[in-house]
Design an enzyme around this catalytic site. Structure first.
Site, PDB file in Angstrom:
ATOM      1  N   GLU A  11      -4.006   4.223 -23.698  1.00  0.00           N
ATOM      2  CA  GLU A  11      -4.013   3.295 -22.357  1.00  0.00           C
ATOM      3  C   GLU A  11      -5.032   4.013 -21.395  1.00  0.00           C
ATOM      4  O   GLU A  11      -5.113   5.405 -21.565  1.00  0.00           O
ATOM      5  CB  GLU A  11      -2.832   3.283 -21.879  1.00  0.00           C
ATOM      6  CG  GLU A  11      -1.819   2.376 -22.159  1.00  0.00           C
ATOM      7  CD  GLU A  11      -0.391   2.176 -20.987  1.00  0.00           C
ATOM      8  OE1 GLU A  11       0.596   1.943 -21.778  1.00  0.00           O
ATOM      9  OE2 GLU A  11      -0.573   2.619 -20.025  1.00  0.00           O
ATOM     10  N   CYS A  31       5.950  -3.719 -17.548  1.00  0.00           N
ATOM     11  CA  CYS A  31       5.876  -2.985 -18.723  1.00  0.00           C
ATOM     12  C   CYS A  31       7.088  -3.356 -19.638  1.00  0.00           C
ATOM     13  O   CYS A  31       6.889  -3.888 -20.823  1.00  0.00           O
ATOM     14  CB  CYS A  31       6.004  -1.507 -18.676  1.00  0.00           C
ATOM     15  SG  CYS A  31       4.495  -0.798 -17.922  1.00  0.00           S
TER      16      CYS A  31
END
Ligand code: SAH
Length: 433
Positions: free
Chosen positions: A96, A398
């Site tokens: 990420e 998320c």
């Protein structure tokens, strides 16, 4: 040549690119042209490189490729100013990166910061950290690190800018309700227009479509431990810094480490002086070793001695990251202990309320406890910044990414992130399947 055998050009320095082009029978100036296309024009396609002969572009398409990262998912905070991207690497691993925009203020011209990963996973297994739970997959290459920055650089000022503005609260409900977000529309535009100054030579300026990036800062504080992947991390620093290419000042880059002493010493000897941030998180060795197993190898006394050496040698202030965990490391007595450890050091402390992870019962302390901790440090003359929550709604999103179906492949994604970190956005993603 298959993609697997093709050379990833972002893994090559300019000198290596010259060699590579020579192996194709091409003169050095062709390598410089390609390099500028990559790092100044931010090209991601050989067909865009129209000052190269068509035959060479076709040949490059066969023997080389420009991108090692495939963006899978983007999470954007409601204000549009913080975004996380989950990338798939060629071998299926995932990492990420985070982009954080900061409005221009009285004392700054605004920042556009990219937080990059240096490893897929992490071997350090810090107790509070989601990345460590999955262990270390592998080190990233310099190209994979650099490309995280290039990805966001390419997004500006085109698609991301348009999206940012159209999604900004002032443009939607916020405008209707007359609300203000912490970054005004005008400020966003100004921020995006401010590009890092480059020293264009005539030849470089002649590259059609050349666009300096708006990225002002890079922090090596995503997944992994940068100093456990020193060679690739440093190659990425040099590549991003290269005035013939991306041209980002070393002082605009920060390496965050859990405290790998040999790496800190090595950094102190480098010609380029980047900022050093050290994750401390505890004021004594016993607690620190419980939170961060690496502390058993490098006790505080030795770590702080290396940090002192670093600031003596470089004249630079060291930043210490200190996570605040309720009932664990956040009492006034622990603040006093921390202040005593850092007394007389050229340093700065960033206090970061813990971003809770699923695997742990730990929580951030209440606001009063955080303020009391900060007060104790301030009273003892330690420069301290309390990092505020940023993009927390991305985290909420998320959970929604978990077990996501994308038609052909089923990708279960768990993302635990602390975008609360301000300077050091933390990113963690485990991709299964
Ligand atoms: N390994 C490096 C860089 C990656 S971690 C390091 O340790 O510094 C980047 C920062 O995020 C570190 O300060 C780390 O301690 C912090 N961090 C990890 N998990 C966190 C969490 N759950 N909440 C808030 N910050 C966290």
């Amino acid at each position: 040549m298959s993609q697997n055998l093709a050379v990833t050009l972002t893994n090559l320095s300019l000198a290596q690119l010259v060699e590579f082009m020579a192996s194709l029978g091409e003169p050095a100036y062709r390598a410089r042209q390609v390099y500028r296309w990559l790092y100044r024009s931010l090209a991601d396609d050989f067909s865009a490189m129209h000052n190269l002969p068509a035959a060479l572009r076709a040949r490059l398409g066969e023997v080389a490729h420009l991108g090692a990262l495939q963006p899978l998912t983007t999470l954007t905070a409601a204000d549009g100013l913080t975004r996380k991207v989950l990338f798939r690497l060629a071998d299926g691993n995932a990492i990420e990166s985070v982009l954080m925009l900061y409005a221009p203020g009285n004392d700054s011209r605004g920042r556009c910061t990219v937080c990059v990963s240096t490893q897929a996973g992490c071997a350090l297994d810090c107790a509070f950290c989601a990345t460590g739970k999955g262990g270390l997959m592998r080190n990233l290459t310099a190209g994979e690190i650099v490309e995280q920055v290039l990805y966001f650089a390419r997004q500006f000022p085109s698609s991301l800018r348009a999206e940012t503005l159209s999604r900004s609260p002032e443009r939607s409900e916020g405008a209707a309700k007359g609300q203000r977000s912490n970054l005004s529309h005008g400020a966003t535009v100004r921020l995006l227009r401010r590009s890092t100054p480059r020293n264009d030579s005539q030849e470089e300026a002649a590259v059609p479509g050349a666009a300096a990036s708006t990225i002002t800062n890079v922090i090596f504080a995503g997944m992994g431990e940068p100093l456990a992947n020193y060679a690739a991390t440093w190659a990425a620093v040099e590549r991003l810094n290269d005035p013939a290419g991306f041209g980002l000042g070393a002082r605009h880059m920060t390496i965050s480490t859990a405290g790998l002493l040999p790496g800190i010493r090595r950094l102190a000897g480098e010609k380029l002086q980047v900022n050093l941030a050290v994750s401390l998180h505890a004021p004594d060795d016993v607690l620190r070793a419980q939170l961060m197993p690496i502390a058993r190898r490098y006790p505080l006394a030795a770590l702080l001695a290396a940090c002192r050496e670093y600031s003596d040698k470089t004249g630079r202030r060291v930043s210490f990251e200190y996570l605040l965990i309720d009932g664990v490391n956040s009492s006034p007595a622990q603040a006093r202990q921390l202040a005593a450890l850092l007394e007389g050091m050229l340093c700065h402390v960033n206090l970061i309320p813990l971003n809770p992870i699923a695997e742990s019962p730990w929580r951030p302390p209440g606001h009063e406890v955080v303020l009391a901790f900060e007060r104790e440090l301030a009273r003892r003359g330690i420069a301290t910044t309390l990092r505020s929550a940023r993009g927390v709604e991305i985290q909420a999103a998320c959970g929604q990414l978990r077990a996501r179906q994308d038609g052909r492949t089923r990708t279960a994604v768990t993302v635990q992130g602390s975008l609360a970190v301000g300077l050091l956005g933390l990113l963690q993603a485990i991709v299964l399947g």
